[in-house]
Write a protein that holds these residues in place. Structure first.
Motif, PDB file in Angstrom:
ATOM      1  N   LYS A 252     -16.949 -54.001 -14.966  1.00  0.00           N
ATOM      2  CA  LYS A 252     -16.430 -54.979 -14.193  1.00  0.00           C
ATOM      3  C   LYS A 252     -16.859 -56.168 -13.286  1.00  0.00           C
ATOM      4  N   ILE A 253     -17.909 -55.981 -11.954  1.00  0.00           N
ATOM      5  CA  ILE A 253     -17.750 -56.643 -11.357  1.00  0.00           C
ATOM      6  C   ILE A 253     -18.969 -57.180 -12.091  1.00  0.00           C
ATOM      7  N   LEU A 259     -23.433 -60.617 -14.973  1.00  0.00           N
ATOM      8  CA  LEU A 259     -25.106 -59.768 -15.670  1.00  0.00           C
ATOM      9  C   LEU A 259     -24.857 -58.835 -17.155  1.00  0.00           C
ATOM     10  N   LEU A 260     -23.659 -58.906 -17.711  1.00  0.00           N
ATOM     11  CA  LEU A 260     -23.877 -58.321 -19.190  1.00  0.00           C
ATOM     12  C   LEU A 260     -23.568 -59.978 -19.854  1.00  0.00           C
ATOM     13  N   GLY A 261     -23.853 -58.992 -20.862  1.00  0.00           N
ATOM     14  CA  GLY A 261     -24.218 -59.168 -22.301  1.00  0.00           C
ATOM     15  C   GLY A 261     -25.952 -59.610 -22.475  1.00  0.00           C
ATOM     16  N   GLY A 262     -25.658 -60.217 -23.120  1.00  0.00           N
ATOM     17  CA  GLY A 262     -27.521 -60.656 -23.366  1.00  0.00           C
ATOM     18  C   GLY A 262     -28.393 -59.312 -24.079  1.00  0.00           C
ATOM     19  N   ASP A 263     -29.167 -59.280 -22.957  1.00  0.00           N
ATOM     20  CA  ASP A 263     -30.229 -58.010 -23.303  1.00  0.00           C
ATOM     21  C   ASP A 263     -29.745 -56.927 -22.354  1.00  0.00           C
ATOM     22  N   VAL A 264     -28.456 -56.811 -21.906  1.00  0.00           N
ATOM     23  CA  VAL A 264     -27.975 -55.502 -21.086  1.00  0.00           C
ATOM     24  C   VAL A 264     -26.768 -54.738 -22.410  1.00  0.00           C
ATOM     25  N   LEU A 371     -27.297 -50.959 -10.021  1.00  0.00           N
ATOM     26  CA  LEU A 371     -27.256 -51.359 -11.585  1.00  0.00           C
ATOM     27  C   LEU A 371     -27.538 -53.086 -11.531  1.00  0.00           C
ATOM     28  N   LYS A 372     -27.380 -53.772 -11.246  1.00  0.00           N
ATOM     29  CA  LYS A 372     -27.764 -54.829 -10.474  1.00  0.00           C
ATOM     30  C   LYS A 372     -29.127 -54.952 -10.408  1.00  0.00           C
ATOM     31  N   ILE A 375     -30.813 -54.299 -13.797  1.00  0.00           N
ATOM     32  CA  ILE A 375     -31.090 -55.555 -15.024  1.00  0.00           C
ATOM     33  C   ILE A 375     -32.464 -56.275 -14.091  1.00  0.00           C
ATOM     34  N   GLN A 376     -32.085 -56.997 -12.654  1.00  0.00           N
ATOM     35  CA  GLN A 376     -32.606 -57.900 -12.454  1.00  0.00           C
ATOM     36  C   GLN A 376     -34.631 -57.356 -12.216  1.00  0.00           C
ATOM     37  N   ALA A 377     -34.748 -56.209 -11.856  1.00  0.00           N
ATOM     38  CA  ALA A 377     -35.938 -55.475 -11.845  1.00  0.00           C
ATOM     39  C   ALA A 377     -35.987 -54.596 -13.223  1.00  0.00           C
TER      40      ALA A 377
END
Length: 415
Positions: A252-253, A259-264, A371-372, A375-377
């Motif tokens: 939820k955060i 940061l969710l959706g797309g390629d995640v 997780l962020k 996702i970003q790296a």
């Protein structure tokens, strides 16, 4: 099996609650016991890899077995990986079926031992039936006994409180069984060194954390760019004890931060007392790539695991379960070359930092931040996946673990 086959080569007889999907369906059992069955399959395969043919003997019955038109479930023989499995006969009636195992399982034990050269009896965990098997093996058949302790039972006064999740009577019975099997055993096999204070004083202990099959756990590596993104898997019990509340909170955060959706992609599978709550929470995020699958078959789980490149294991490190349980699935994740985020339970914190990320503060915000960062790296994800697979092959292969187990058995079970 032919009579007297293998008389020149000793067998390991491994007794415990191994189940497969076919026997669960046939006998209408209330649980698949995936963690225990997987662990028995791997430990048995490790013995086989070290040259010790292994037979699993499973009661495959429960007090809550469903009704069946059959009077007696027949004995059935199958295989799991490298190991032969024999499911005992049992009456196909609730309660009576479980009670009948106190007759059918000892008879099958005696039959197997009369036809095979059994070198050692390995008891998986504890129950009144397994205590009976251990006593027959040690004092009637004169076999050395090893106790494979995968959980710990310790009764507490607080178990009797109305708000306790523990089953107090079960804790008492299981503690008695665990203690007496320990007394009968020549040695113990445990998944973590944290269990040793709860075992019999002086009992030799072999700690087997990871145990992977290099062929079974050989998901083909794909970089995050080749996968076109990151796929995160939460698998196991859908209960707060196993961190589903923290995981959903972190999602939820991440959703609030875009940061969710797309390629995640997020996959959640398993069952437990918080399944409905988790499914409802996932439905709110389904448009952002969050998918709740519920309890799935082995083949579906394997597909989900192969698709993931990040796996989380969030068992609560505080309280009794932090010391009494350890998530063996983490080592399966590592063997499959996954980036793993886990809490500080079992011996996981002893693993190198480039192999696993230990989330020492199990909190939704902390997990979301971790997780962020992945996702970003995505290149960091790839690097940790490769390190996990390499470390697992070096330290947790069936051949390495099997050699240790046979050495331990030769040193203590025969002394």
């Amino acid at each position: 099996m032919k009579d007297n086959e293998g008389q020149g080569n000793g067998y390991i007889l491994y007794v415990g609650g191994y189940l497969d999907e076919a026997v669960v369906d046939e006998r209408k059992l209330p649980t698949r016991n995936p963690a225990g069955s997987n662990r028995m399959s791997r430990i048995g395969s490790a013995f086989c890899a070290a040259g010790k043919e292994t037979i699993i003997l499973s009661p495959a019955i429960s007090m809550r077995t469903g009704f069946s038109p059959k009077l007696i479930f027949p004995q059935r023989v199958t295989r799991t990986n490298r190991v032969s499995v024999i499911f005992s006969r049992a009456f196909s009636v609730p309660v009576l079926g479980a009670l009948s195992s106190f007759i059918f399982v000892p008879l099958l034990l005696l039959n197997i031992c009369s036809r095979r050269n059994i070198e050692a009896l390995v008891i998986y965990n504890f129950s009144p039936l397994l205590l009976l098997v251990a006593l027959i093996g040690r004092y009637v058949l004169k076999l050395p006994v090893l106790h494979n302790v995968e959980d710990v039972s310790e009764p507490r006064v607080s178990d009797w409180k109305s708000n306790s999740d523990a089953r107090p009577l079960q804790q008492l019975v299981f503690y008695f069984c665990m203690s007496w099997i320990n007394r009968v055993a020549s040695g113990a096999i445990c998944p973590t060194s944290r269990f040793t204070p709860y075992l019999r004083d002086g009992i030799p202990v072999e700690v087997v954390t990871g145990c992977i099959d290099a062929q079974l756990d050989a998901g083909e590596f794909e970089s995050s760019s080749a996968r076109k993104g990151v796929c995160i898997l939460f698998a196991g019990k859908i209960e707060n004890e196993h961190g589903i509340d923290i995981f959903v909170g972190a999602l939820k955060i991440l959703a609030q931060g875009g940061l969710l959706g797309g390629d995640v992609r997020i996959d959640i599978c398993g069952g437990g007392k918080h399944s409905e709550w988790a499914e409802s929470a996932a439905e709110e995020l389904v448009g952002l790539g969050v998918h709740f699958h519920g309890f799935v078959s082995d083949s579906t789980y394997r597909q989900l695991l192969n698709r993931a490149n990040i796996c989380v294991a969030l068992q609560q490190p505080q309280g009794r379960y932090g010391s009494f349980k350890t998530p063996s699935k983490v080592y399966e994740y590592l063997g499959n070359g996954k980036t793993v985020i886990a809490t500080d339970v079992g011996d996981l914190a002893d693993l190198p930092g480039d192999v696993i990320h230990i989330c020492r503060t199990p909190d939704a915000q902390v997990l979301a931040d971790v997780l962020k960062s992945y996702i970003q790296a995505p290149d960091l994800v790839d690097k940790q996946c490769i390190a996990a697979r390499g470390f697992s092959l070096k330290h947790f292969s069936l051949e390495k673990v099997g050699a240790r187990l046979v050495g331990f058995m030769n040193l203590y079970a025969r002394s």
